[in-house]
Scaffold this active site. Sequence first.
Site, short mmCIF file in Angstrom:
data_model
loop_
_atom_site.label_atom_id
_atom_site.label_comp_id
_atom_site.label_asym_id
_atom_site.label_seq_id
_atom_site.Cartn_x
_atom_site.Cartn_y
_atom_site.Cartn_z
N HIS A 1 26.00 11.51 39.20
CA HIS A 1 27.16 10.64 39.08
C HIS A 1 28.23 11.32 38.22
O HIS A 1 27.90 11.98 37.23
CB HIS A 1 26.78 9.30 38.44
CG HIS A 1 25.67 8.59 39.14
ND1 HIS A 1 24.35 8.73 38.77
CD2 HIS A 1 25.68 7.75 40.19
CE1 HIS A 1 23.59 7.99 39.55
NE2 HIS A 1 24.37 7.39 40.43
N HIS B 1 28.87 7.57 31.22
CA HIS B 1 29.77 6.58 31.84
C HIS B 1 30.50 5.73 30.81
O HIS B 1 31.47 5.04 31.17
CB HIS B 1 28.99 5.66 32.77
CG HIS B 1 28.43 6.32 33.99
ND1 HIS B 1 29.20 7.10 34.84
CD2 HIS B 1 27.18 6.33 34.50
CE1 HIS B 1 28.44 7.55 35.81
NE2 HIS B 1 27.22 7.11 35.63
#
Length: 336
Positions: free
Chosen positions: A161, A122
């Site tokens: 994710h 991320h």
Amino acid sequence: MKFGYSDTCLDHETGVRHPESPDRLRAIRRGLADAHSVEYVEADPSERERIRAAHDGEYIDSIETFCDSGGGNWDADTVVSEGTWEAALASAGLAEWAAEAALSGSDGRQTPFSIGRPPGHHAEEDDAMGFCFFNNVAIAAQSVIDSGEADRVAIFDWDVHHGNGTQDIFYDQGNVFYASIHEDGLYPGTGDVEETGTGAGEGTTMNLPFAPGTTTAAYLAALSEVIGPAVEAFDPDLFLISAGFDPHEHDPISRMRVSTEGFGCLAAAVREIADDADAALGFVLEGGYGLDTLSDSVRKVHEVFDGYQPIEPDEPVSEGARDVIDAVKTEEFPGL
């Protein structure tokens, strides 16, 4: 497998209620305690110039300063402690080791798997988010390209994710292919099918956002029908796996339905893709927040590289997942 590991990664303290805790690595080590053919390697921490291959220099300085001041909350999810700086350098260094070891010929039972933390996918060029500070897999990929050890690198991210940071860092580059299977609508909300790259990177990003409840069968179909052919066509020197184990059916923060055996199937599938593409193969740990499911799944991946033949599921691909795969195949990558 060879596992890259450093006790320094335990020094990133996030608090007793945070899912991304040092106990994740302790659980993996316990799960591998009696497994055959396990070897641990401690690599050098990443150097600042290597991190600059993927991150803005002022951002790197700001992380170091924040850690030196004692840390705190970078954002609502991303916690910094005094030990975060050294842990993040160690985690990035372990990912670099995995890439370099793979390219140096470590394969089969010696296939490298970096089990560093904090995770990385991320982390954007100039910001930390989603438990991540430095984008470990991006640093590893760009570093071996910059050093001339590889001309082209492919990355497959099976974390639940979407790896927004990895995608963004390479979105306009033509020498890194990024593919992701992730839960549609989950944090951080990126990774639509239509996001395929821009400029020199057009066609080097592939996203398969699957609905909650998607099972192992759909992951395997995506690998065989679109991701594998795309990686083979890209012809990388190195194939890196952003290995998050939070798609597990019993992970506490996701709703996907990949089984422990399913992760063995994924490991076997990416090994076959790497073989078909004649690419070196390495793994880099991302998420996975149920301690038992994380340790069991990492062990299953290891067992595959130690000779275990995983049993593929006898179940259909869901209609929704089939629609996503077909959209990628017919609309975004019609040449596959």
